[in-house]
Motif scaffolding. Structure first.
Motif, short mmCIF file in Angstrom:
data_model
loop_
_atom_site.label_atom_id
_atom_site.label_comp_id
_atom_site.label_asym_id
_atom_site.label_seq_id
_atom_site.Cartn_x
_atom_site.Cartn_y
_atom_site.Cartn_z
N PRO A 65 0.82 -1.21 0.00
CA PRO A 65 0.00 0.00 0.00
C PRO A 65 0.86 1.27 0.00
N VAL A 66 1.01 1.89 -1.15
CA VAL A 66 1.92 3.02 -1.31
C VAL A 66 1.54 4.17 -0.38
N ALA A 67 0.27 4.56 -0.39
CA ALA A 67 -0.16 5.72 0.41
C ALA A 67 0.11 5.48 1.89
N ALA A 68 -0.23 4.30 2.38
CA ALA A 68 -0.03 4.02 3.81
C ALA A 68 1.45 4.08 4.18
N ILE A 69 2.31 3.55 3.34
CA ILE A 69 3.75 3.55 3.63
C ILE A 69 4.30 4.97 3.62
N VAL A 70 3.93 5.76 2.61
CA VAL A 70 4.44 7.13 2.51
C VAL A 70 3.97 7.97 3.69
N VAL A 71 2.68 7.89 4.03
CA VAL A 71 2.16 8.66 5.17
C VAL A 71 2.81 8.20 6.46
N PHE A 72 3.01 6.91 6.63
CA PHE A 72 3.67 6.35 7.81
C PHE A 72 5.06 6.96 8.00
N VAL A 73 5.82 7.04 6.91
CA VAL A 73 7.18 7.59 6.98
C VAL A 73 7.15 9.09 7.26
N LEU A 74 6.30 9.82 6.53
CA LEU A 74 6.25 11.27 6.70
C LEU A 74 5.78 11.64 8.10
N LEU A 75 4.79 10.92 8.60
CA LEU A 75 4.30 11.22 9.95
C LEU A 75 5.37 10.94 10.98
N GLY A 76 6.17 9.90 10.73
CA GLY A 76 7.27 9.60 11.65
C GLY A 76 8.25 10.76 11.74
#
Length: 205
Positions: free
Chosen positions: A113-124
């Motif tokens: 899931p591209v969106a979930a991974i990108v948001v997970f990293v950015l939020l981190g």
């Protein structure tokens, strides 16, 4: 909420003999910090280039090693007179750069899931920035809530589950979005507690 970060003192106790040996050998805290980032980048490259799902099993191993490196560099700095301004910069940047280098390549894998991974990293990144801002406003560096160690646990578990093929990829988004929600809560918690700490210091002055 409880965090894996709270286990850090006990983990450091186990590592202390190794840290003392590294200090005697001339290893520096900054060298260990850089090595942790290199490890993350190497694993990220492997995740991007190797199609075999078993490559995901590198994640729990690499994340455990990275956790050890992060504890070791801090102990070398504090307990062996290696603290420096450069080390403080490397420590904070190394965490977010290492996360991005290891986690973002997962978005290149088919079915992930591209969106979930990108948001997970950015939020981190925002979570850790919020912790650092505490220092800027006169509080301590805040580690409250769902932080770096908790994100690593989630990604390590994902690597274990999907490396062995124990769950369908359709389920992968759920733990990531839950982690995102907990990360958002951590941002609010760190900001509120930093402000409370500053007010408490002001009242005591």
């Amino acid at each position: 909420m409880p965090s894996i970060y709270q286990l850090k003192p006990a983990f450091q106790g186990l590592l202390r003999p190794l840290v003392n040996a590294l200090a005697r050998a001339g290893v520096t805290a900054n060298q260990v910090t850089v090595l942790a980032v290199v490890l993350c980048a190497a694993v990220g490259a492997a995740l991007a280039l190797v199609d075999d799902p078993r490559i995901l099993l590198l994640l729990p191993v690499a994340l455990f090693l990275r956790m050890a490196f992060n504890a070791i560099d801090g102990m070398l700095a504090r307990e062996h007179a290696q603290q420096s301004k450069l080390g403080a910069i490397l420590n904070e940047l190394g965490d977010v750069v290492g996360d991005a280098a290891m986690y973002l390549p997962l978005a290149l894998r088919p079915g992930f899931p591209v969106a979930a991974i990108v948001v997970f990293v950015l939020l981190g990144v925002v979570v850790e920035m919020t912790g650092v801002i505490g220092v800027q406003i006169g509080a301590s560096r805040r580690y409250d809530g769902f932080g770096k160690s908790d994100r690593a646990f989630v990604v390590g578990a994902i690597g274990l589950v999907y490396g062995f093929g124990w769950a369908p990829l359709a389920w992968l988004g759920w733990p990531l979005w839950i982690a995102v929600a907990l990360g958002a809560l951590a941002i609010v918690t760190r900001a509120r507690r930093a402000l409370l700490e500053v007010r408490t210091k002001g009242d005591a002055a």
